[in-house]
Each structure stands twice: as structure tokens, then as C-alpha cells.
Design an enzyme around this catalytic site. Sequence first.
Site, PDB file in Angstrom:
ATOM      1  N   THR A 129       0.801  -0.923  -0.294  1.00 54.68           N
ATOM      2  CA  THR A 129       0.130  -0.231  -0.332  1.00 54.68           C
ATOM      3  C   THR A 129       0.418   0.965  -0.215  1.00 54.68           C
ATOM      4  OG1 THR A 129      -1.434   1.040   1.465  1.00 54.68           O
ATOM      5  CG2 THR A 129      -0.204  -0.820   2.448  1.00 54.68           C
ATOM      6  N   ASP A 130       0.142   2.119  -0.732  1.00 55.28           N
ATOM      7  CA  ASP A 130       1.231   3.427   0.055  1.00 55.28           C
ATOM      8  C   ASP A 130       1.049   3.934   0.923  1.00 55.28           C
ATOM      9  OD1 ASP A 130      -1.870   4.537  -0.446  1.00 55.28           O
ATOM     10  OD2 ASP A 130      -1.873   5.925  -1.685  1.00 55.28           O
ATOM     11  N   GLU A 131       0.163   3.764   1.890  1.00 52.60           N
ATOM     12  CA  GLU A 131       0.470   4.479   3.707  1.00 52.60           C
ATOM     13  C   GLU A 131       1.714   3.722   4.200  1.00 52.60           C
ATOM     14  OE1 GLU A 131      -3.190   3.098   5.563  1.00 52.60           O
ATOM     15  OE2 GLU A 131      -4.709   3.742   4.278  1.00 52.60           O
ATOM     16  N   TYR A 154      -1.770  -0.154  10.571  1.00 51.12           N
ATOM     17  CA  TYR A 154      -2.061  -1.303   9.679  1.00 51.12           C
ATOM     18  C   TYR A 154      -0.754  -0.946   8.811  1.00 51.12           C
ATOM     19  CZ  TYR A 154      -3.586  -1.745   4.745  1.00 51.12           C
ATOM     20  OH  TYR A 154      -3.300  -2.074   3.675  1.00 51.12           O
ATOM     21  N   ALA A 156       2.401   0.364   9.812  1.00 46.38           N
ATOM     22  CA  ALA A 156       2.895   0.031   9.829  1.00 46.38           C
ATOM     23  C   ALA A 156       3.776  -1.585  10.193  1.00 46.38           C
ATOM     24  CB  ALA A 156       3.735   0.152  11.114  1.00 46.38           C
ATOM     25  N   SER A 157       2.595  -2.546  10.165  1.00 47.74           N
ATOM     26  CA  SER A 157       2.345  -3.515   9.617  1.00 47.74           C
ATOM     27  C   SER A 157       2.729  -3.861   8.884  1.00 47.74           C
ATOM     28  CB  SER A 157       1.074  -4.558  10.085  1.00 47.74           C
ATOM     29  OG  SER A 157      -0.176  -4.410   9.288  1.00 47.74           O
ATOM     30  N   LYS A 158       1.725  -3.445   7.152  1.00 45.08           N
ATOM     31  CA  LYS A 158       2.561  -3.589   6.416  1.00 45.08           C
ATOM     32  C   LYS A 158       3.761  -2.791   5.904  1.00 45.08           C
ATOM     33  CE  LYS A 158      -0.205  -4.379   2.974  1.00 45.08           C
ATOM     34  NZ  LYS A 158      -0.527  -6.124   2.714  1.00 45.08           N
ATOM     35  N   ILE A 210     -18.019  12.098   8.210  1.00 44.59           N
ATOM     36  CA  ILE A 210     -16.779  12.768   7.942  1.00 44.59           C
ATOM     37  C   ILE A 210     -16.353  13.237   8.658  1.00 44.59           C
ATOM     38  CG2 ILE A 210     -15.334  14.861   5.981  1.00 44.59           C
ATOM     39  CD1 ILE A 210     -17.411  12.836   4.206  1.00 44.59           C
ATOM     40  N   ASP A 284     -11.357  12.854  14.722  1.00 42.34           N
ATOM     41  CA  ASP A 284     -10.803  12.289  13.439  1.00 42.34           C
ATOM     42  C   ASP A 284     -10.542  11.184  13.774  1.00 42.34           C
ATOM     43  OD1 ASP A 284      -9.029  12.461  11.123  1.00 42.34           O
ATOM     44  OD2 ASP A 284      -8.369  14.631  11.862  1.00 42.34           O
ATOM     45  N   PRO A 286      -7.384   8.979  14.587  1.00 43.03           N
ATOM     46  CA  PRO A 286      -6.115   9.077  15.605  1.00 43.03           C
ATOM     47  C   PRO A 286      -5.280   9.064  14.778  1.00 43.03           C
ATOM     48  CG  PRO A 286      -6.905   7.910  16.794  1.00 43.03           C
ATOM     49  CD  PRO A 286      -7.561   7.677  15.202  1.00 43.03           C
TER      50      PRO A 286
HETATM   51  P1  NAD Z   1      -9.906  -7.582   2.585  1.00 39.61           P
HETATM   52  O1  NAD Z   1     -10.163  -6.873   3.732  1.00 39.61           O
HETATM   53  O2  NAD Z   1     -10.885  -7.003   1.397  1.00 39.61           O
HETATM   54  O3  NAD Z   1      -9.832  -8.469   1.951  1.00 39.61           O
HETATM   55  C1  NAD Z   1      -8.193  -9.203   2.970  1.00 39.61           C
HETATM   56  C2  NAD Z   1      -8.504 -10.961   2.551  1.00 39.61           C
HETATM   57  O4  NAD Z   1      -7.755 -11.487   3.299  1.00 39.61           O
HETATM   58  C3  NAD Z   1     -10.268 -11.245   2.696  1.00 39.61           C
HETATM   59  O5  NAD Z   1     -11.124 -12.270   1.916  1.00 39.61           O
HETATM   60  C4  NAD Z   1      -9.581 -12.447   4.335  1.00 39.61           C
HETATM   61  O6  NAD Z   1     -10.425 -13.097   4.083  1.00 39.61           O
HETATM   62  C5  NAD Z   1      -7.922 -12.994   4.176  1.00 39.61           C
HETATM   63  N1  NAD Z   1      -7.507 -12.725   5.240  1.00 39.61           N
HETATM   64  C6  NAD Z   1      -7.541 -12.141   5.757  1.00 39.61           C
HETATM   65  N2  NAD Z   1      -6.457 -12.665   6.832  1.00 39.61           N
HETATM   66  C7  NAD Z   1      -6.025 -13.370   6.486  1.00 39.61           C
HETATM   67  C8  NAD Z   1      -5.624 -15.199   7.248  1.00 39.61           C
HETATM   68  N3  NAD Z   1      -4.711 -14.761   8.383  1.00 39.61           N
HETATM   69  N4  NAD Z   1      -5.313 -15.929   5.957  1.00 39.61           N
HETATM   70  C9  NAD Z   1      -5.480 -15.973   4.806  1.00 39.61           C
HETATM   71  N5  NAD Z   1      -6.320 -15.395   4.755  1.00 39.61           N
HETATM   72  C10 NAD Z   1      -6.782 -13.533   5.272  1.00 39.61           C
HETATM   73  O7  NAD Z   1      -8.926  -5.847   2.183  1.00 39.61           O
HETATM   74  P2  NAD Z   1      -8.484  -5.833  -0.004  1.00 39.61           P
HETATM   75  O8  NAD Z   1      -8.937  -4.191   0.062  1.00 39.61           O
HETATM   76  O9  NAD Z   1      -8.946  -6.227  -0.335  1.00 39.61           O
HETATM   77  O10 NAD Z   1      -6.854  -5.663   0.439  1.00 39.61           O
HETATM   78  C11 NAD Z   1      -6.204  -6.699  -0.514  1.00 39.61           C
HETATM   79  C12 NAD Z   1      -4.441  -6.622   0.044  1.00 39.61           C
HETATM   80  O11 NAD Z   1      -3.992  -5.072  -0.592  1.00 39.61           O
HETATM   81  C13 NAD Z   1      -4.576  -6.117   1.539  1.00 39.61           C
HETATM   82  O12 NAD Z   1      -2.870  -7.184   1.325  1.00 39.61           O
HETATM   83  C14 NAD Z   1      -3.790  -4.592   1.643  1.00 39.61           C
HETATM   84  O13 NAD Z   1      -2.678  -4.504   2.046  1.00 39.61           O
HETATM   85  C15 NAD Z   1      -3.208  -4.042  -0.366  1.00 39.61           C
HETATM   86  N6  NAD Z   1      -3.787  -2.683   0.112  1.00 39.61           N
HETATM   87  C16 NAD Z   1      -4.902  -2.659  -0.394  1.00 39.61           C
HETATM   88  C17 NAD Z   1      -5.601  -1.330  -0.741  1.00 39.61           C
HETATM   89  C18 NAD Z   1      -7.753  -0.832  -0.424  1.00 39.61           C
HETATM   90  O14 NAD Z   1      -7.305   0.072  -1.180  1.00 39.61           O
HETATM   91  N7  NAD Z   1      -8.100  -1.864  -0.501  1.00 39.61           N
HETATM   92  C19 NAD Z   1      -5.078  -0.526  -1.765  1.00 39.61           C
HETATM   93  C20 NAD Z   1      -3.753  -0.753  -1.185  1.00 39.61           C
HETATM   94  C21 NAD Z   1      -3.537  -1.808  -1.114  1.00 39.61           C
HETATM   95  O1  DAU Z   2      -4.105   3.958   0.414  1.00 41.97           O
HETATM   96  C1  DAU Z   2      -4.497   2.814   0.172  1.00 41.97           C
HETATM   97  C2  DAU Z   2      -4.810   2.522   1.570  1.00 41.97           C
HETATM   98  O2  DAU Z   2      -7.035   2.033   1.425  1.00 41.97           O
HETATM   99  C3  DAU Z   2      -5.926   0.458   1.604  1.00 41.97           C
HETATM  100  O3  DAU Z   2      -3.888   0.211   2.058  1.00 41.97           O
HETATM  101  C4  DAU Z   2      -6.320   0.251   2.764  1.00 41.97           C
HETATM  102  O4  DAU Z   2      -5.881  -0.956   3.008  1.00 41.97           O
HETATM  103  C5  DAU Z   2      -7.321   0.729   2.478  1.00 41.97           C
HETATM  104  O5  DAU Z   2      -8.422   0.888   3.373  1.00 41.97           O
HETATM  105  C6  DAU Z   2      -7.534   1.761   2.701  1.00 41.97           C
HETATM  106  O6  DAU Z   2      -7.002   3.109   3.833  1.00 41.97           O
HETATM  107  P1  DAU Z   2      -8.073   4.313   3.715  1.00 41.97           P
HETATM  108  O7  DAU Z   2      -8.366   4.509   5.439  1.00 41.97           O
HETATM  109  O8  DAU Z   2      -7.091   5.188   2.666  1.00 41.97           O
HETATM  110  O9  DAU Z   2      -9.064   4.446   3.378  1.00 41.97           O
HETATM  111  P2  DAU Z   2     -10.508   4.516   4.550  1.00 41.97           P
HETATM  112  O10 DAU Z   2     -11.832   4.228   3.319  1.00 41.97           O
HETATM  113  O11 DAU Z   2     -10.793   4.503   5.308  1.00 41.97           O
HETATM  114  O12 DAU Z   2     -10.914   6.161   4.824  1.00 41.97           O
HETATM  115  C7  DAU Z   2     -10.734   6.816   3.489  1.00 41.97           C
HETATM  116  C8  DAU Z   2     -10.231   8.605   3.699  1.00 41.97           C
HETATM  117  O13 DAU Z   2     -11.601   8.855   4.414  1.00 41.97           O
HETATM  118  C9  DAU Z   2      -9.436   8.744   5.061  1.00 41.97           C
HETATM  119  O14 DAU Z   2      -8.818  10.159   4.512  1.00 41.97           O
HETATM  120  C10 DAU Z   2     -10.358   8.567   5.995  1.00 41.97           C
HETATM  121  C11 DAU Z   2     -11.940   8.548   6.021  1.00 41.97           C
HETATM  122  N1  DAU Z   2     -12.693   8.113   6.060  1.00 41.97           N
HETATM  123  C12 DAU Z   2     -13.451   7.336   6.207  1.00 41.97           C
HETATM  124  C13 DAU Z   2     -13.998   6.644   6.965  1.00 41.97           C
HETATM  125  C14 DAU Z   2     -14.947   4.571   6.875  1.00 41.97           C
HETATM  126  C15 DAU Z   2     -13.483   9.531   6.140  1.00 41.97           C
HETATM  127  O15 DAU Z   2     -14.235  10.178   6.596  1.00 41.97           O
HETATM  128  N2  DAU Z   2     -14.867   8.950   7.536  1.00 41.97           N
HETATM  129  C16 DAU Z   2     -14.904   7.416   7.386  1.00 41.97           C
HETATM  130  O16 DAU Z   2     -16.236   6.537   7.507  1.00 41.97           O
END
Ligand code: NAD
Ligand code: DAU
Length: 348
Positions: A129-131, A154, A156-158, A210, A284, A286
Site C-alpha cells: 500500500t502507499d500508506e 495497519y 506499520a504492519s504492511k 466525515i 477525527d 487518530p
Molecule cells: P480485504 O480486507 O477486503 O480482504 C482481505 C482478505 O484477506 C479477506 O478475504 C480475508 O478473509 C483474508 N484474510 C485475512 N486474514 C487472513 C489470514 N490470516 N489468512 C488468510 N486470509 C486472510 O482487503 P483488500 O482491500 O482486498 O486488500 C487486499 C490487499 O491489498 C491487502 O494486502 C491490502 O493491504 C492491499 N491494499 C489494499 C488497498 C485498498 O485500497 N483496499 C490499497 C493498496 C493495497
Molecule cells: O491508500 C491505500 C489504503 O487505502 C489501503 O492500504 C487500505 O487497506 C484501505 O483501507 C485504504 O485506507 P484508507 O484509510 O485511506 O481508507 P478508508 O476508506 O478507511 O478512508 C478513506 C479516507 O476517508 C480517509 O481519509 C479516512 C476517511 N473516512 C473514512 C471512513 C471509513 C471518513 O472521513 N469517514 C469514514 O467513515
Amino acid sequence: MSLLITGGAGFIGSHVVRLFVQKYPDYHIINLDALTYAGNLENLKDIEQRPNYTFVKGSITDPLLLDRLFTQHDIKGVIHLAAESHVDRSIKDPMAFIDTNIKGTAALLNACKAHWKSFEGRRFYQISTDEVFGALGPTGCFTEESPYAPNSPYSASKASADHLVRAYGETYGLPYVISNCSNNYGPNHFPEKLIPLCIHNILEGKDLPIYGNGLYTRDWLFVKDHAVAIDLVFHQGKNHETYNIGGFNEWKNIDLVKLLCQQMDQKLGNAPGTSEQLITYVKDRPGHDRRYAIDASKINKELGWKPSVTFEEGLQQTIDWYFDNEEWLKHVTTGAYQHYYENMYADR
Ligand code: NAD
Ligand code: DAU
């Protein structure tokens, strides 16, 4: 060849599994997923009967299971998506993120190291992820050279997992690639994340929360475009390199939610401005990262990838999908989801 895709029942993973199963009939795709709250086999109903597809329920943290899978199948490549993925959950319960994202990645790397007697023709692909880069100021973009500076449990773990992948490459010669992608959106997105949460809440007439002042900025990419990029990086990326993937599509959260409200009002036949009335500013997150933006020129120049849809088109397709899949939404928002949602802001 056999290919292990982890987390294939989740949001992005299901799009990746579908693409690979359909595009590569000669590959045997093994989807290993623990089916946590975020994993859902309904995401893969249309391909579950395909002869080149096998689903295995289990955790990447289980070394015996990994050992069995690597013994049974000649796994040539791993595309590793399984993770705990939601930042807010990581703030509430970091340990699940340490277990799956760090220890689970280490267990997978160990399985590759133990079973791949020769690394010839093998590849470990870490979906990141870009995070991991932390937060940007008002200008500039993350490049492949940006230093890691994760701010949430999150991210930090990635970041830890990415470092382990790199370390296995340097120390043991494991062939790997890593990609760091921005925020995805699209069909099958679990409604804890901003866009599907707002779609669901508009349908239910609930507040659209928001965080903070709403000026936080994210760079949004349609999930199917991410899956195409993953296919390219897996097949054509260079070993021991990283690729940034992004939508060239920055939005402040409040502007994005207002656009979504407009499109939802049109779809629902509401008077303009109806859904915007649900917007509610809440406390917000944290450690909230101010801004993410990806410079995706490396993957564009080297592999010829670019996003295929505009944000307005992708958002419309996403809204249409949620309207066409009411049952899916109902299934994932009953039970534990209610508890999670009601307690989301309890200790902020
Ligand atoms: P998600 O939460 O929708 O899906 C995660 C999947 O992993 C689920 O099917 C879950 O059952 C499975 N899983 C969780 N723990 C597990 C374990 N211990 N063993 C086997 N399977 C397990 O996540 P996502 O949004 O599809 O993200 C997928 C990957 O892409 C992640 O690694 C995330 O960090 C990365 N990523 C996500 C985004 C985003 O915007 N969603 C952006 C960049 C990178
Ligand atoms: O940038 C990639 C990441 O994008 C992935 O690595 C993560 O797995 C994915 O969950 C996503 O993280 P974000 O924290 O950016 O996504 P989220 O949809 O939770 O939040 C997007 C933005 O919106 C963020 O600035 C927080 C804000 N937000 C989120 C929620 C859920 C709100 O303002 N209100 C909300 O209810």
C-alpha cells in the site's frame, strides 16, 4: 503452473482471482483465504466451478497448512494479498494486524524458502500500500524512492511485511516484486471503507461520517484497473523491484462524498442535495494521514499500464453494482457488522 493467491475472497483479491482464472486457463489458481469478516465466497460465485480454480479455507499464519499446500502443488508463484486491511480496526486492535500482516507474511516467505529448491521461474509478489510512505504535505507524490514512514498500526504492519519480503530477497535470493497501491474502490468493497460505507448509509438514510475537517486527500483507483496492473507486474515486473500504482486521481474526502451524493441522488431519483444533508462531521481518526498521492510513471513507462476509467465512470459502475447486489450488501451488513459500526466512534 500452480499459482497461490492469498486473500482471494476479499475485495481486491476476488478481482485478481477472477482475472487470472479467466485469462489463464492453463494456470491452476489456488485461493487461500481464512474467510475473516472481510472474506466472502459470494465474491467469486461466477468462477467457483472453473476447473482451474481451487479454494482452500485457512490462515497464512498456519505453517502446517502452507507446508501441505506447497507439498501437494508445485507452486510457481505467490500473489500475496491476505491481510487485515482497515486502518480504523488497526487502531482498535493492532494485534490481529501484527499476526496476519507480519507473521503471516513471514510464514509464507518461509514456505517459499523451504519448498523452492531452485528459485528459477519462481516469484513472490507482495501486494502493498502507499500508506507505508506515511503522509504527504500539500504538494508532491510518493515515488518508488520515497522512504517508509508508516503512521498507523495497519501501515506499520504492511511496512514490516514489505521489509521482510525485501530481506528474504537480499538474504536468501528469493525472487520477489512489491507494488504499493493507492486507495481502491469498486464492486465488492466492504462497507466499512469510505465509499461503500457512504453508499450503504445513503440507502439506509444514515449519517455520512466525515472524519475531522474532511480535507484529507486520497488518490482513488478503480479496483479492476489495480487487478490489471497486478497481472502486468506479476508477469513483466523486474525481480527485486517495487512499482507504485495509483489513479492520478486525488480527491479531498468531502468533495468525493459530495460527488457520490450527487450520483446517488440521480440514481435514486432524489431532488439534488438530498443525500448531502446526511453529511456529518465526526471526531477525527487518530494519526490520520493528511494526503496520499502516487506517482505511477514507472509502471506506466516500463509496463505500459494506466487506469482505464475516469473516476466518474468508475464511481457510477460501483453505485450500479451496489444497486444490483442488494443481497450481497444485506449479507455483509448484518450480524457482527452492526456491532462494529455502532461501536466505531465509542472510544474516540
Ligand atoms: P480485504 O480486507 O477486503 O480482504 C482481505 C482478505 O484477506 C479477506 O478475504 C480475508 O478473509 C483474508 N484474510 C485475512 N486474514 C487472513 C489470514 N490470516 N489468512 C488468510 N486470509 C486472510 O482487503 P483488500 O482491500 O482486498 O486488500 C487486499 C490487499 O491489498 C491487502 O494486502 C491490502 O493491504 C492491499 N491494499 C489494499 C488497498 C485498498 O485500497 N483496499 C490499497 C493498496 C493495497
Ligand atoms: O491508500 C491505500 C489504503 O487505502 C489501503 O492500504 C487500505 O487497506 C484501505 O483501507 C485504504 O485506507 P484508507 O484509510 O485511506 O481508507 P478508508 O476508506 O478507511 O478512508 C478513506 C479516507 O476517508 C480517509 O481519509 C479516512 C476517511 N473516512 C473514512 C471512513 C471509513 C471518513 O472521513 N469517514 C469514514 O467513515
